[in-house]
Design an enzyme around this catalytic site. Structure first.
Site, PDB file in Angstrom:
ATOM      1  N   CYS A   2       0.853  -1.268   0.133  1.00 22.92           N
ATOM      2  CA  CYS A   2       0.004  -0.119   0.113  1.00 22.92           C
ATOM      3  C   CYS A   2       0.924   1.251   0.004  1.00 22.92           C
ATOM      4  O   CYS A   2       1.825   1.387   0.551  1.00 22.92           O
ATOM      5  CB  CYS A   2      -0.849  -0.025   1.205  1.00 22.92           C
ATOM      6  SG  CYS A   2      -1.906  -1.513   1.322  1.00 22.92           S
ATOM      7  N   ARG A  27       3.681   0.840  -6.705  1.00 22.71           N
ATOM      8  CA  ARG A  27       3.674  -0.108  -5.461  1.00 22.71           C
ATOM      9  C   ARG A  27       2.552  -1.333  -5.629  1.00 22.71           C
ATOM     10  O   ARG A  27       2.671  -2.300  -5.223  1.00 22.71           O
ATOM     11  CB  ARG A  27       3.312   0.631  -4.185  1.00 22.71           C
ATOM     12  CG  ARG A  27       4.526   1.492  -3.808  1.00 22.71           C
ATOM     13  CD  ARG A  27       4.171   2.250  -2.559  1.00 22.71           C
ATOM     14  NE  ARG A  27       4.351   1.439  -1.377  1.00 22.71           N
ATOM     15  CZ  ARG A  27       5.472   1.214  -0.663  1.00 22.71           C
ATOM     16  NH1 ARG A  27       6.342   1.878  -0.885  1.00 22.71           N
ATOM     17  NH2 ARG A  27       5.562   0.678   0.608  1.00 22.71           N
ATOM     18  N   TRP A  74      -3.658  -2.063  -1.580  1.00 21.91           N
ATOM     19  CA  TRP A  74      -3.475  -3.351  -2.093  1.00 21.91           C
ATOM     20  C   TRP A  74      -4.201  -4.351  -1.169  1.00 21.91           C
ATOM     21  O   TRP A  74      -3.798  -4.381   0.038  1.00 21.91           O
ATOM     22  CB  TRP A  74      -1.992  -3.840  -2.132  1.00 21.91           C
ATOM     23  CG  TRP A  74      -1.667  -5.062  -3.007  1.00 21.91           C
ATOM     24  CD1 TRP A  74      -1.506  -4.994  -4.465  1.00 21.91           C
ATOM     25  CD2 TRP A  74      -1.516  -6.223  -2.586  1.00 21.91           C
ATOM     26  NE1 TRP A  74      -1.404  -6.335  -4.672  1.00 21.91           N
ATOM     27  CE2 TRP A  74      -1.137  -7.086  -3.636  1.00 21.91           C
ATOM     28  CE3 TRP A  74      -1.428  -6.972  -1.262  1.00 21.91           C
ATOM     29  CZ2 TRP A  74      -1.043  -8.454  -3.688  1.00 21.91           C
ATOM     30  CZ3 TRP A  74      -1.105  -8.199  -1.208  1.00 21.91           C
ATOM     31  CH2 TRP A  74      -1.068  -8.990  -2.347  1.00 21.91           C
ATOM     32  N   ASN A  98      -0.422   0.796   5.980  1.00 21.66           N
ATOM     33  CA  ASN A  98       0.176  -0.220   5.300  1.00 21.66           C
ATOM     34  C   ASN A  98       0.496  -1.542   6.156  1.00 21.66           C
ATOM     35  O   ASN A  98       1.345  -1.021   7.363  1.00 21.66           O
ATOM     36  CB  ASN A  98       1.316   0.273   4.506  1.00 21.66           C
ATOM     37  CG  ASN A  98       2.391  -0.666   3.533  1.00 21.66           C
ATOM     38  OD1 ASN A  98       1.727  -1.827   3.161  1.00 21.66           O
ATOM     39  ND2 ASN A  98       3.436  -0.561   3.434  1.00 21.66           N
ATOM     40  N   GLY A  99       0.320  -2.615   5.805  1.00 24.19           N
ATOM     41  CA  GLY A  99       0.847  -3.738   6.702  1.00 24.19           C
ATOM     42  C   GLY A  99      -0.571  -4.690   6.912  1.00 24.19           C
ATOM     43  O   GLY A  99      -1.696  -4.429   6.412  1.00 24.19           O
ATOM     44  N   GLU A 479      14.255 -16.295 -13.994  1.00 23.44           N
ATOM     45  CA  GLU A 479      13.946 -14.965 -14.261  1.00 23.44           C
ATOM     46  C   GLU A 479      13.061 -14.632 -15.374  1.00 23.44           C
ATOM     47  O   GLU A 479      12.148 -13.873 -15.393  1.00 23.44           O
ATOM     48  CB  GLU A 479      15.224 -14.167 -14.240  1.00 23.44           C
ATOM     49  CG  GLU A 479      14.909 -12.705 -14.607  1.00 23.44           C
ATOM     50  CD  GLU A 479      14.201 -11.949 -13.528  1.00 23.44           C
ATOM     51  OE1 GLU A 479      13.781 -10.550 -13.828  1.00 23.44           O
ATOM     52  OE2 GLU A 479      13.719 -12.578 -12.629  1.00 23.44           O
ATOM     53  N   LYS A 483       9.275 -12.973 -15.281  1.00 21.23           N
ATOM     54  CA  LYS A 483       8.632 -11.862 -16.051  1.00 21.23           C
ATOM     55  C   LYS A 483       7.608 -12.163 -17.099  1.00 21.23           C
ATOM     56  O   LYS A 483       6.650 -11.253 -17.103  1.00 21.23           O
ATOM     57  CB  LYS A 483       9.896 -11.559 -16.956  1.00 21.23           C
ATOM     58  CG  LYS A 483      11.119 -10.560 -16.354  1.00 21.23           C
ATOM     59  CD  LYS A 483      10.689  -9.452 -15.724  1.00 21.23           C
ATOM     60  CE  LYS A 483      11.454  -8.824 -14.646  1.00 21.23           C
ATOM     61  NZ  LYS A 483      11.314  -9.523 -13.400  1.00 21.23           N
ATOM     62  N   GLU A 486       4.490 -12.354 -14.916  1.00 23.23           N
ATOM     63  CA  GLU A 486       3.982 -11.053 -14.162  1.00 23.23           C
ATOM     64  C   GLU A 486       3.430 -10.285 -15.145  1.00 23.23           C
ATOM     65  O   GLU A 486       2.285  -9.715 -14.534  1.00 23.23           O
ATOM     66  CB  GLU A 486       5.351 -10.449 -13.697  1.00 23.23           C
ATOM     67  CG  GLU A 486       6.301 -11.073 -12.490  1.00 23.23           C
ATOM     68  CD  GLU A 486       7.490 -10.026 -12.365  1.00 23.23           C
ATOM     69  OE1 GLU A 486       7.494  -9.721 -10.962  1.00 23.23           O
ATOM     70  OE2 GLU A 486       8.397 -10.060 -13.241  1.00 23.23           O
ATOM     71  N   HIS A 502      13.062 -35.667 -16.995  1.00 25.82           N
ATOM     72  CA  HIS A 502      12.550 -36.184 -15.745  1.00 25.82           C
ATOM     73  C   HIS A 502      11.218 -35.806 -15.481  1.00 25.82           C
ATOM     74  O   HIS A 502      10.645 -36.029 -14.380  1.00 25.82           O
ATOM     75  CB  HIS A 502      13.553 -35.754 -14.435  1.00 25.82           C
ATOM     76  CG  HIS A 502      14.966 -36.154 -14.638  1.00 25.82           C
ATOM     77  ND1 HIS A 502      15.226 -37.535 -14.129  1.00 25.82           N
ATOM     78  CD2 HIS A 502      16.006 -35.807 -14.824  1.00 25.82           C
ATOM     79  CE1 HIS A 502      16.332 -37.836 -14.470  1.00 25.82           C
ATOM     80  NE2 HIS A 502      16.978 -36.772 -14.824  1.00 25.82           N
ATOM     81  N   LYS A 602       4.994  -3.506  -6.141  1.00 24.67           N
ATOM     82  CA  LYS A 602       6.593  -3.412  -6.243  1.00 24.67           C
ATOM     83  C   LYS A 602       7.384  -3.867  -5.115  1.00 24.67           C
ATOM     84  O   LYS A 602       8.382  -4.514  -5.124  1.00 24.67           O
ATOM     85  CB  LYS A 602       6.749  -1.968  -6.602  1.00 24.67           C
ATOM     86  CG  LYS A 602       8.246  -1.752  -6.870  1.00 24.67           C
ATOM     87  CD  LYS A 602       8.843  -2.066  -8.189  1.00 24.67           C
ATOM     88  CE  LYS A 602      10.157  -2.063  -8.237  1.00 24.67           C
ATOM     89  NZ  LYS A 602      10.746  -2.648  -9.571  1.00 24.67           N
TER      90      LYS A 602
END
Length: 607
Positions: A2, A27, A74, A98-99, A479, A483, A486, A502, A602
């Site tokens: 947030c 964020r 958020w 926030n939290g 990575e 990406k 995301e 496998h 973020k």
């Protein structure tokens, strides 16, 4: 997560609050709101969805006032609706948060039993309700806020606005960051320095457990023990220009193309081009004697740390335990005597990474932060810091922060290997020269942008994509898959190429794109064999290699992307760029929100 902004101002604050919230969009959020004091009364406007919805609400019903708070939410507890959007209001106090308040069920039950009525599904609402409870019992606003904060369990950053008090904001932090900004007769508070740019030239970072009283004429801070303290005030390095998109379509695109510059800046901080030696600040451990490292991070930073593991073990023969921060301390991880911890983060505020650092410090082990934000909590709490010089990174999907983390870890690996007597001066010079060339080679890779755009168009309709690689190429595959997931919302998985047989090779058919990270290094022949296995089953291979590697497969692969031939040591820095471009252009082609992908933030400042 947030975003928080608060202003004790001398001019109308609603436009300033909205503008600051715009700087916090990176964020991640799903609703937003503002509250100001108008003729002594708290008035607020809230909206679900993007900030444009809040802006429309403010056009319809403007807010006056010279003091106020704002928030981008958020969602954790409660759906992302207008009703659950912050600021929350009760009994003459408005709060942004926030939290996570972990003991909110117990507090809610207690307050309901005392006759208070709740209006939302959030954990946050217990805060204004609790403050209002103490106000009703005769406490003044600062006392009521302090009593309430003392009852809270969990991680939080809070800013409170009080009815009838046009010269007072109260802020508190535990686990989540807050910064105070100083302007011309105005005081600001925000989630980070970006929220305050370009309002404030000087920034003061609140420490863990701090409780701050903000007035136009200054700020008074008490620590977790209630003692009045002074926190350093530093000049901010940020400006509005640094966080603009310039001529680019998206922040992510801009940040991809900034990589030659910021990687060069980072390398110049550690690599001396005149002597071809790596020069580091003092480390919190003896690199010649440290028996083991614990490399801990989250998300993209974790994959940078994984590349570092390969480098430390191959160059310096130094064992590295690589861990995802959210798992690290819950295993009861045993650390050997003398082991040091390395913690990698862009923001320096990631809750799990901070908890891991504190876990290591509590056991008496030295800690080193590789971090982009120099005054972040991670930077302040670690024994020593190696700073990445990426500058502000606004796009949620990390790009330039990742490559500057790689650059920093590469320099550290070389320095540690030298200290352990495993590098000759000639080999160190060769590696340093290879690093010196990286920015120029990155520019060459960026010229492949059009090629990557054309390839991305062939991926846009894929249901799933596999990424494969070996060695550091495996970390790059991880990575690359992250990406793509995301920002394009295409399912992607990464595997060490030798693991294909496998199980995952069962997925390969003519509809399955497979991105192969295959530089011409000591493992190329092994990776090439795995590519052959994919081709024999009809898979569509997108090959990332150099001229020799691409020539090996000719036109048998769907796409061959020819990258510069470089020392294998610096391959990860270059091969990061095409996997970023591939994800970026796929997302653009699909029309997704590149800079603010759904459900993501973020900086993850809660567990």
């Amino acid at each position: 997560m947030c975003g928080i902004i608060g202003i004790v101002g001398t001019r109308p604050v609603a436009p300033l609050l909205l503008e600051a919230l715009g700087r916090l969009e990176y964020r991640g959020y799903d609703s937003a709101g503002i509250a100001t004091l108008v003729d002594g009364r708290i008035e607020r406007r809230r909206a679900s969805g993007k900030l444009v919805n809040l802006a429309r609400e403010l056009e319809r019903a403007p807010l006056g006032g010279t003091i106020g708070i704002g928030h981008t939410r958020w969602a954790t507890h409660g759906a992302p609706t207008e009703r659950n959007a912050h600021p929350h209001l009760s009994g003459g106090v408005a709060v942004v948060h926030n939290g996570i308040i972990e003991n909110h069920p117990e507090l809610r039950a207690e307050l309901v039993a005392a006759g208070r009525r709740f209006e939302t599904d959030t954990d946050t609402e217990v805060v204004p309700q609790l403050v209002a409870h103490y106000l009703a019992r005769g406490a003044d606003p600062v006392e009521a806020a302090r009593f309430a904060v003392g009852r809270l369990e969990g991680a939080f950053a809070l800013v409170m606005l009080f009815e009838g008090r046009d010269d007072l904001l109260v802020a508190a932090r535990r686990g989540s960051p807050l910064a105070v900004g100083y302007g011309d007769g105005e005081i600001y508070v925000g989630s980070d320095a970006l929220a305050l740019a370009p309002l404030a030239e000087h920034i003061q970072y609140l420490e863990e457990g701090d409780f701050a009283v903000l007035r136009r004429d200054g700020v008074r801070i008490r620590d977790a023990e209630g003692r009045e303290v002074r926190r350093p005030i530093v000049r901010t390095e940020l400006s509005g220009a640094l966080i603009g998109k310039g001529n680019y379509r998206h922040f992510m695109q801009k940040e991809i193309f900034e990589q030659p510059t910021v990687v060069g800046d980072t390398l110049r901080a550690f690599a001396d081009p005149a002597t071809h030696r790596i020069v580091l600040p003092d480390l919190p451990f003896d690199p010649a004697a440290v028996p083991r490292l614990a490399a801990v991070a989250c998300g993209t930073a974790a994959y940078a740390a994984l590349v570092g593991k390969y480098w430390f073990e191959a160059l310096a023969r130094l064992p590295v335990d690589w861990d995802i921060a959210s798992e690290f301390r819950y295993r009861g991880t045993p650390l050997v005597a003398g082991e040091a911890g390395i913690f990698v983060s862009q923001s320096g505020e990631t809750a799990d990474t901070l908890a891991a650092l504190r876990h290591v410090k509590a056991q008496g082990h030295p800690t080193l932060a590789v971090v982009n934000v120099p005054h972040s909590t991670l930077a302040r709490e670690a024994d020593s810091v190696l700073r990445t010089l990426a500058g502000p990174e606004i796009g949620v999907a990390s790009t330039k922060a990742f490559t500057t983390q790689l650059a920093t870890l590469a320099c550290l690996a070389v320095a540690v290997a030298r200290a352990r007597g495993l590098l000759t001066a000639e080999r160190e010079a060769a590696l340093t020269r290879a690093l010196d060339e990286v920015p120029a080679r990155m520019l060459e890779v960026l010229r492949l942008d059009g090629i990557m755009r054309a390839i991305a168009e062939t991926l846009a309709d894929a249901a799933s994509v596999l990424y494969i690689g070996r060695g550091t190429g495996y970390a790059l595959a991880l990575e690359g898959a992250l990406k793509l997931k995301e920002i394009s919302y295409i399912h992607a998985e990464a595997y060490a190429a030798g693991e294909l047989k496998h199980g995952p090779i069962a997925l390969v058919d003519e509809e399955m794109p497979v991105v192969a990270v295959a530089p011409r290094d000591s493992l190329f022949e092994k990776t090439a064999s795995n590519v052959e296995e994919v081709l024999s089953r009809g898979g569509r291979v997108i090959l990332l290699s150099d001229a020799e590697g691409c020539a090996r497969f000719g036109d048998r692969v769907a796409h061959a992307v020819e990258l510069p031939s470089v020392d294998p040591f610096v391959v990860p820095l270059l091969y990061a760029v095409p996997v970023q471009l591939l994800a970026y252009h796929t997302a653009v082609h699909k029309g997704t929100d590149v800079d603010q992908p759904r459900n993501l933030a973020k900086s993850v400042t809660v567990e």
